[in-house]
Design a protein around this motif. Structure first.
Motif, PDB file in Angstrom:
ATOM      1  N   ALA A  77       0.830  -1.208   0.000  1.00 32.37           N
ATOM      2  CA  ALA A  77       0.000   0.000   0.000  1.00 32.37           C
ATOM      3  C   ALA A  77       0.862   1.254   0.000  1.00 32.37           C
ATOM      4  N   GLU A  78       1.932   1.232   0.749  1.00 34.03           N
ATOM      5  CA  GLU A  78       2.831   2.378   0.793  1.00 34.03           C
ATOM      6  C   GLU A  78       3.506   2.597  -0.558  1.00 34.03           C
ATOM      7  N   LEU A  79       3.898   1.507  -1.178  1.00 38.02           N
ATOM      8  CA  LEU A  79       4.545   1.593  -2.489  1.00 38.02           C
ATOM      9  C   LEU A  79       3.570   2.143  -3.533  1.00 38.02           C
ATOM     10  N   THR A  80       2.332   1.715  -3.458  1.00 36.02           N
ATOM     11  CA  THR A  80       1.318   2.201  -4.406  1.00 36.02           C
ATOM     12  C   THR A  80       1.077   3.699  -4.220  1.00 36.02           C
ATOM     13  N   ALA A  81       1.091   4.144  -2.951  1.00 35.94           N
ATOM     14  CA  ALA A  81       0.873   5.565  -2.677  1.00 35.94           C
ATOM     15  C   ALA A  81       2.009   6.431  -3.222  1.00 35.94           C
ATOM     16  N   GLN A  82       3.208   5.881  -3.328  1.00 32.50           N
ATOM     17  CA  GLN A  82       4.368   6.633  -3.822  1.00 32.50           C
ATOM     18  C   GLN A  82       4.411   6.705  -5.347  1.00 32.50           C
ATOM     19  N   ARG A  83       3.594   5.915  -5.975  1.00 28.58           N
ATOM     20  CA  ARG A  83       3.682   5.811  -7.435  1.00 28.58           C
ATOM     21  C   ARG A  83       3.441   7.146  -8.138  1.00 28.58           C
ATOM     22  N   GLU A  84       2.493   7.935  -7.633  1.00 26.58           N
ATOM     23  CA  GLU A  84       2.154   9.195  -8.282  1.00 26.58           C
ATOM     24  C   GLU A  84       3.285  10.203  -8.212  1.00 26.58           C
ATOM     25  N   THR A  85       4.184  10.071  -7.263  1.00 26.64           N
ATOM     26  CA  THR A  85       5.251  11.059  -7.075  1.00 26.64           C
ATOM     27  C   THR A  85       6.604  10.559  -7.573  1.00 26.64           C
ATOM     28  N   MET A  86       6.643   9.445  -8.226  1.00 31.68           N
ATOM     29  CA  MET A  86       7.911   8.866  -8.655  1.00 31.68           C
ATOM     30  C   MET A  86       7.988   8.741 -10.166  1.00 31.68           C
ATOM     31  N   GLU A  87       9.210   8.740 -10.648  1.00 31.38           N
ATOM     32  CA  GLU A  87       9.426   8.467 -12.058  1.00 31.38           C
ATOM     33  C   GLU A  87       9.072   7.009 -12.340  1.00 31.38           C
ATOM     34  N   PRO A  88       8.486   6.739 -13.510  1.00 33.58           N
ATOM     35  CA  PRO A  88       8.087   5.364 -13.823  1.00 33.58           C
ATOM     36  C   PRO A  88       9.222   4.360 -13.690  1.00 33.58           C
ATOM     37  N   ALA A  89      10.422   4.702 -14.127  1.00 35.24           N
ATOM     38  CA  ALA A  89      11.547   3.768 -14.053  1.00 35.24           C
ATOM     39  C   ALA A  89      11.915   3.481 -12.602  1.00 35.24           C
ATOM     40  N   ALA A  90      11.927   4.546 -11.784  1.00 36.47           N
ATOM     41  CA  ALA A  90      12.274   4.373 -10.371  1.00 36.47           C
ATOM     42  C   ALA A  90      11.220   3.513  -9.669  1.00 36.47           C
TER      43      ALA A  90
END
Length: 213
Positions: A77-90
């Motif tokens: 869940a935490e990883l999913t929440a970070q998705r919007e603020t991260m570069e796709p590759a990262a």
């Protein structure tokens, strides 16, 4: 003379209850006896102790799996929440690392489950080996030559089943098994040579020594 005969017959009936005074019914002692191994394991003090240890280990593993599952779900869940603020590759790198972690943990927990299954098999083998002398004693007392598992018998007369007799003697002789323990687990990939001998006595087997060169 008649009174003496009656008295003797009465004395025999009062003191001796068995083949000496009983008339011949024409029924010989059974040469085959039956026993319910599963019920022995479930109802004897020794079997109950082994089963209790297995149940404890199983409950601990279930609780551990639940804790791990909860932790992984929170991490996902935490990883999913970070998705919007991260570069796709990262994000992809983090997601791949998480997937690899989940795969490793799943493999570890499945290995523990298989280890627990092998422990149950070893527990039953230790139990069968320990009660072997008791079963043999009953076999010889009854003048029988074979004991079969009653679960494989379609129909049999009641007096050939000696499960309760063996259970009472096992409880009296072994109790809960005392210091008898289940051997430690071996690596899954280690070669295992086992020979299943029902009701073995558990006596050590002499190792063969290689001839000196």
């Amino acid at each position: 003379m008649l009174r003496a005969g009656v008295a003797a017959a009465g004395l025999c009936g009062a003191v001796l209850v068995g083949p000496v005074c009983a008339q011949d019914t024409g029924r010989a002692a059974p040469s085959v006896l039956t026993i319910n191994q599963e019920r022995l394991f479930r109802t004897t003090l020794f079997g109950q102790r082994l089963q209790s240890e297995l149940n404890t280990a199983r409950s601990e593993l279930i609780a551990e799996n639940a804790r791990i599952q909860e932790g992984l779900e929170a991490e996902e869940a935490e990883l999913t929440a970070q998705r919007e603020t991260m570069e796709p590759a990262a994000f992809r790198d983090l997601a791949d690392a998480f997937d690899e972690k989940v795969t490793e943990i799943r493999a570890e927990q499945e290995a523990k489950t298989r280890s627990l299954q092998r422990r149950q098999e070893r527990s039953q083998q230790v139990f069968s080996s320990a009660i072997g002398p008791v079963v043999r004693e009953v076999l010889e007392e009854r003048g029988a030559s074979v004991i079969l598992d009653s679960r494989a018998i379609l129909l049999a007369v009641a007096d050939v089943d000696v499960t309760d007799v063996v259970r009472a003697r096992v409880d009296a002789i072994l109790g809960d098994g005392g210091t008898l323990a289940v051997p430690a687990d071996e690596a899954e990939d280690a070669p295992q040579e086992t020979e299943e001998i029902p009701f073995s006595t558990g006596e050590p087997v002499e190792e063969e020594t290689a001839p000196a060169e």
